[in-house]
Design a protein around this motif. Structure first.
Motif, short mmCIF file in Angstrom:
data_model
loop_
_atom_site.label_atom_id
_atom_site.label_comp_id
_atom_site.label_asym_id
_atom_site.label_seq_id
_atom_site.Cartn_x
_atom_site.Cartn_y
_atom_site.Cartn_z
N ASP A 243 49.50 43.99 37.22
CA ASP A 243 49.47 43.41 38.58
C ASP A 243 48.98 44.39 39.66
O ASP A 243 49.47 44.38 40.78
CB ASP A 243 50.88 42.92 39.00
CG ASP A 243 51.42 41.87 38.06
OD1 ASP A 243 50.63 41.03 37.61
OD2 ASP A 243 52.62 41.91 37.74
N SER A 244 48.02 45.24 39.32
CA SER A 244 47.62 46.26 40.29
C SER A 244 46.19 46.11 40.81
O SER A 244 45.81 46.77 41.77
CB SER A 244 47.77 47.66 39.67
OG SER A 244 46.84 47.83 38.61
N LEU A 245 45.35 45.26 40.17
CA LEU A 245 43.93 45.23 40.52
C LEU A 245 43.52 43.91 41.19
O LEU A 245 43.97 42.83 40.80
CB LEU A 245 43.07 45.45 39.27
CG LEU A 245 43.31 46.77 38.51
CD1 LEU A 245 42.45 46.83 37.25
CD2 LEU A 245 43.02 47.98 39.41
N ASP A 246 42.66 44.01 42.18
CA ASP A 246 42.11 42.81 42.85
C ASP A 246 41.03 42.16 41.99
O ASP A 246 40.83 40.95 42.05
CB ASP A 246 41.49 43.20 44.20
CG ASP A 246 42.55 43.69 45.17
OD1 ASP A 246 43.40 42.87 45.55
OD2 ASP A 246 42.53 44.89 45.54
N TYR A 247 40.32 42.97 41.24
CA TYR A 247 39.25 42.43 40.38
C TYR A 247 38.99 43.40 39.24
O TYR A 247 39.31 44.59 39.32
CB TYR A 247 37.95 42.21 41.18
CG TYR A 247 37.29 43.48 41.65
CD1 TYR A 247 36.41 44.20 40.83
CD2 TYR A 247 37.57 44.01 42.92
CE1 TYR A 247 35.83 45.38 41.26
CE2 TYR A 247 37.00 45.19 43.35
CZ TYR A 247 36.12 45.88 42.52
OH TYR A 247 35.56 47.05 42.93
#
Length: 357
Positions: A243-247
């Protein structure tokens, strides 16, 4: 200037069968039409797509085939309706050389999604002749599919940007991912992936390189400037990064599981697929549903985006990391690229290979 009437014979290096081995091949270029630009090729990058096509991996190859779609050269002559280019200009040509100009994508200037697009090689042009790519001494291309290389940018550096560069820039632009402060992941550090790190960093993103082993850690962090390096086979690392990356831009061109990477995305995160894979990929739907995540794709970029991307790279001082080879090394370069043994893009010095002599 008006078009030269006589057809010209040029020499390229072509695959003659699915072995994919290239060897010299002579053929004729069409007359320079009113909309055409006649280009003497200086250099041409080597992309995984070239290998897929020469080896008939996608089952649609026609031979003899001259590959190459990251072409930089010098304008020799232009057709009577061409005002944007003139003799002496240094220009680039990418993966496409034609489109219908009438459909919705064409009218919206995203001609790469035209159903009647014409590939720069292994396709048939409007005159019924096969298209041939940039591993040749010269080419004739409709002006719509030609871009000026910004002044001061080295031709060899510019070549990979025409495919690898715009392939990264286009989805970041289209999906609203250009603002600084985003956290992005780049899966696979090859020709496209290494440009992904550089372009995303230049946009002000926190960039995590994701790889299957520790092998590329030093080069990702030290040479390319990534902020973080994640080994996908390390369960603890992957769990910590959930759950840490936007893309995530997924450049891997072979079959691989998607679940581990979907778990790294935040709510509304996007997994953007770019690798050409001809076997079905699988994933469990709850991983997408419970985070409103998207699995999407993106294909090269438009001519407008290519121009934007070149200006962006010039402004930010970005360049590709390349190994320049002569044409007689091209088969060895293909072999090495298949083994991922290049940092990070081969570029063929076409002019220096003196193909027409």
């Amino acid at each position: 200037m008006g078009g030269i009437e006589a057809e010209r014979t040029v020499t390229g290096w072509a695959a003659k069968d699915p072995s994919g081995i290239l060897s010299p091949y002579s053929y004729t270029l069409r007359n320079t039409g009113p909309e055409d630009v006649y280009i003497k090729v200086h250099c041409c990058g080597i992309c995984h797509t070239d290998i897929h096509q020469v080896k008939n991996d996608l089952g649609m190859s026609n031979y003899p085939m001259v590959p190459g779609h990251e072409v930089v050269g010098e304008v020799v002559e232009v057709g009577s309706n061409v005002s944007k280019f003139r003799a002496g200009d240094i220009v680039g040509v990418g993966l496409l050389v034609g489109c219908c100009k009438n459909c919705n994508p064409c009218k919206a200037d995203i001609e790469q999604y035209c159903n009647k697009k014409i590939w720069s090689f292994n396709d048939v042009y409007t005159d019924g002749k096969p298209t041939q790519g940039g591993f040749a001494s010269a080419t004739v291309v409709d002006q719509k599919f030609v871009v000026k290389i910004p002044e001061g940018m080295e031709p060899e550096q510019a070549a990979p940007l025409l495919c690898a560069g715009v392939t990264i820039y286009s989805p970041l632009s289209h999906f609203g991912l250009k603002q600084s402060g985003l956290r992005g992941g780049i899966l696979g550090v090859g020709g496209v992936g290494h440009m992904g790190v550089k372009i995303a960093k230049a946009m002000g993103h926190h960039v995590t390189v994701i790889s299957s082993s520790d092998k590329k850690r030093e080069e990702a962090l030290e040479h390319l400037g990534a902020n973080q390096y994640l080994v996908s086979s390390d369960a603890t690392q992957m769990q910590e990064a959930a759950d840490s990356l936007d893309y995530i831009i997924d450049t891997v061109p072979v079959l691989h599981p998607l679940e581990p990477y979907l778990s790294l995305l935040k709510l509304d995160g996007k997994l953007i697929l770019m690798g050409v894979i001809n076997t079905p990929l699988q994933f469990l739907t709850p991983l997408v549903i419970l985070g409103r995540k998207s699995i999407t794709g993106s294909f090269i970029g438009s001519m407008k985006e290519t121009e934007e991307m070149l200006e962006f790279c010039k402004e930010k001082g970005l360049s590709s990391m390349i190994e320049v080879v002569k044409m007689d090394y091209v088969n060895k370069a293909f072999e090495r690229l298949e083994k991922n043994d290049v940092r990070y893009r081969f570029v063929v010095d076409v002019a220096g290979s003196k193909l027409d002599q």
